[in-house]
Design an enzyme around this catalytic site. Sequence first.
Site, short mmCIF file in Angstrom:
data_model
loop_
_atom_site.label_atom_id
_atom_site.label_comp_id
_atom_site.label_asym_id
_atom_site.label_seq_id
_atom_site.Cartn_x
_atom_site.Cartn_y
_atom_site.Cartn_z
N TRP A 76 40.22 27.82 32.43
CA TRP A 76 38.77 28.05 32.30
C TRP A 76 38.59 29.38 31.57
O TRP A 76 38.97 30.43 32.06
CB TRP A 76 38.11 28.10 33.67
CG TRP A 76 36.65 28.45 33.62
CD1 TRP A 76 35.65 27.72 33.04
CD2 TRP A 76 36.01 29.61 34.18
NE1 TRP A 76 34.44 28.35 33.19
CE2 TRP A 76 34.63 29.51 33.89
CE3 TRP A 76 36.47 30.71 34.90
CZ2 TRP A 76 33.70 30.48 34.30
CZ3 TRP A 76 35.55 31.68 35.31
CH2 TRP A 76 34.18 31.56 35.00
N TRP A 92 57.86 31.25 20.38
CA TRP A 92 56.72 32.18 20.38
C TRP A 92 55.80 31.98 19.18
O TRP A 92 55.20 32.92 18.67
CB TRP A 92 57.20 33.64 20.50
CG TRP A 92 57.85 33.87 21.83
CD1 TRP A 92 59.18 33.81 22.11
CD2 TRP A 92 57.18 34.11 23.08
NE1 TRP A 92 59.40 34.00 23.46
CE2 TRP A 92 58.18 34.20 24.08
CE3 TRP A 92 55.84 34.26 23.46
CZ2 TRP A 92 57.89 34.43 25.42
CZ3 TRP A 92 55.56 34.50 24.79
CH2 TRP A 92 56.57 34.58 25.76
N LYS A 106 36.14 24.67 29.94
CA LYS A 106 37.53 24.30 30.26
C LYS A 106 38.31 24.02 28.98
O LYS A 106 37.75 23.60 27.96
CB LYS A 106 37.56 23.06 31.16
CG LYS A 106 36.60 23.07 32.33
CD LYS A 106 37.21 23.70 33.54
CE LYS A 106 36.33 23.72 34.76
NZ LYS A 106 35.25 22.81 34.90
N LYS A 128 52.85 32.44 27.44
CA LYS A 128 51.64 33.25 27.35
C LYS A 128 50.52 32.37 26.81
O LYS A 128 50.74 31.45 26.02
CB LYS A 128 51.82 34.44 26.41
CG LYS A 128 52.47 35.66 27.04
CD LYS A 128 51.66 36.90 26.74
CE LYS A 128 52.41 38.18 27.17
NZ LYS A 128 52.62 38.28 28.60
N GLU A 318 33.09 28.36 39.16
CA GLU A 318 34.53 28.42 38.85
C GLU A 318 35.23 29.52 39.63
O GLU A 318 36.42 29.43 39.92
CB GLU A 318 34.76 28.58 37.34
CG GLU A 318 34.33 27.37 36.53
CD GLU A 318 35.02 26.07 36.97
OE1 GLU A 318 36.22 26.11 37.33
OE2 GLU A 318 34.37 25.01 36.96
N LEU A 320 34.35 30.28 42.74
CA LEU A 320 34.52 29.61 44.04
C LEU A 320 35.73 28.68 43.99
O LEU A 320 36.53 28.64 44.93
CB LEU A 320 33.27 28.83 44.42
CG LEU A 320 32.04 29.63 44.86
CD1 LEU A 320 30.90 28.67 45.19
CD2 LEU A 320 32.35 30.50 46.08
N ASP A 342 41.06 41.29 53.41
CA ASP A 342 40.95 42.72 53.16
C ASP A 342 39.59 43.10 52.58
O ASP A 342 38.99 42.33 51.82
CB ASP A 342 42.06 43.14 52.17
CG ASP A 342 41.96 44.60 51.80
OD1 ASP A 342 42.20 45.44 52.68
OD2 ASP A 342 41.61 44.90 50.64
N GLU A 397 38.64 42.47 58.00
CA GLU A 397 38.73 43.93 57.99
C GLU A 397 37.36 44.47 57.57
O GLU A 397 37.03 44.51 56.39
CB GLU A 397 39.81 44.41 57.02
CG GLU A 397 40.06 45.90 57.14
CD GLU A 397 40.34 46.61 55.81
OE1 GLU A 397 40.90 47.71 55.84
OE2 GLU A 397 39.97 46.07 54.75
#
Length: 689
Positions: A76, A92, A106, A128, A318, A320, A342, A397
């Site tokens: 996305w 590459w 997308k 990559k 997206e 979520l 955290d 927390e």
Amino acid sequence: MADAEDNVAIPELSSLLQMDPHLKPYEKDFKRRYRLFQKQLSLLEEAEAGFDQFTRSYRSFGAHRQPDNSLVFKEWAPAAEALFLTGDFNGWDKFSHPYKKKEFGKWELHIPPKEDKSPAVAHNSKLKVVVHTKEGERLYRISPWATYVTKVNTSVVYDWVFWDPPQPYMHKHPRPRKPRSLRIYESHVGIASPEGKIASYSNFTHNVLPRIKDLGYNCIQLMAIMEHAYYASFGYQVTSFFAASSRYGTPDELKELIDVAHSMGIIVLLDVVHSHASKNTEDGLNQFDGSDSCFFHGGQRGEHPLWDSRLFNYSSWEVLRFLLSNLRWWMEEYRFDGFRFDGITSMLYHHHGVGTGFSGDYSEYFGLQVDEDSLVYLMLANHILHTVYEDCITIAEDVSGMPTLCRPVQEGGCGFDYRLAMAIPDKWIQILKEFKDEDWDMGNIVHTLTNRRYGENCIAYAESHDQALVGDKSLAFWLMDKEMYTNMSTLIPMNPIIDRGIQLHKMIRLLTHGLGGEGYLNFMGNEFGHPEWLDFPRVGNNESYHYARRQFNLVDMDHLRYCQLYAFDRDMNRTEDKYGWLAAPPAFVSTKHEGDKVIAFERANVIFIFNFHPTNSYSSYRVGVGPSGKYKIKLDSDEIQYGGHGRLDHNTEFFTESVPFNDRSNSMQVYIPCRTAVVLANEEIDYCY
């Protein structure tokens, strides 16, 4: 808007308001939050064939080998002009493998198998994503859904590695059931060795898990697992959310760690960081598609003012998908048993808790300062986790004390099982820093340990990793400091500093364990009085690992007193396991005597007595008791094996008298030496809880 709120029915709101009538003025806030939660849930049902599919999006996003060995790549990247895949597999080449643009931002790429039917991208090969922006830039990115990223020593940036082992690890052991009493061993894999290096998953499995089992902890909270480029961030600047950190080993070695823990009856929680993300672009989520936003809020709202990190846009569909799928991924792929979330305070409020002191006034927890997008995300996360996984445990927390954080979603709460009792460790550090022993305020200590919202479970702890970080030090080091370097031998008499430190270390932990919450947490090594502090290798300390390790070897030396503190911690947990006070209702405190420096309370039909006086012992001290009968000592901090002075006879039987005392119907007289804590149980009660 008001009408919309009036029509919302929260299934069990009435029981919440009955429990805490002071929440009644904020009924509309609860209804608005619940309406937003319901709306998101129904949208998921409509658009994505239910939340189960939506939250398993890791099955389609990222990189996946199909049964015929073809490969599908999906991302996305709404602001991108074009996407290409490059890597070892195509020499590459930056243009040979373009993604196709789909709707809603997308992108997809299908690569057929090679002529010999093997996959075009081999296991362990580097990849990559090449992102072309509308401004004409060419950016090199790691897939946000990458499940394995590595870094060679000379490199600054992590590489995306396609993880597709021919024989993936298969879990052998079922998850243990959720424990009634939660005793948590907070752990960091990388520092879990006495050696000055980054320790491994395998080291933890073989060398640390047996210690945790022996100590009587039934839950491990693993920190710094989600991949983070900067080791010294303690894992809180996450760069790859679906990748288990490769600096400790492979994904399969982490799976084995969790599997072996399960075989020991120990559950494992992940310290999950969904409150913010690293600013890294080349190996992080930041500017993945070249835009300032994508996963985050654009502009100032997307930057944390203190953490120098990016803040998620929880209202984005997206985002979520990404975050909820992330939770499912760790539960499904690695078989974690739940999460410690955290930085919840930063999520809950637009001010992120920065420059804000929370007084406890309810108006601070409602209204415009609350970020309801984040709140609804947390409600969704808890609802989905607890719906799909019956025994899942979630811990928040939060320093703010947000009411209903640990009440069920169907009451209008946030749905967490526990919250961390963060005021307790701060209180102990303050006492040790600022007060002489004779000035300790028993009433204030009891208040701090018992001041928690009724019906919302707390995890109590005397110290966690936070208290041991550089700039502070462990409780043991606050108590004994440099004396620990020279005077911890059992072959020499204890000097007054070591004697005081050993006794108070045990008493502080037992008082916190017995009175402070519905769960207990200890940071690895602190159970045996780990000296000094924590500091990760960084430029400021010449990249030293000296303080980024746990010296378990100290416990294994019988002539050092660390093994005495270890033995007390072990027996404290085992005593709780027998009597179950953490799973019992809050304690009844019958004594908090300032002059005598005595605290006494009853919980789970067990009597706890603490004499904090530095010099006064009491030969016939009367304490109030509920159930009548014969009591015996079950845990005694003054035992010789725990570094105590052995002043109590464990054969002594204490009989209650029908003498009401301190609001208890019965009482008994006990001998309680100075700086000693005892736990007494009634011999006539069946304690099978």
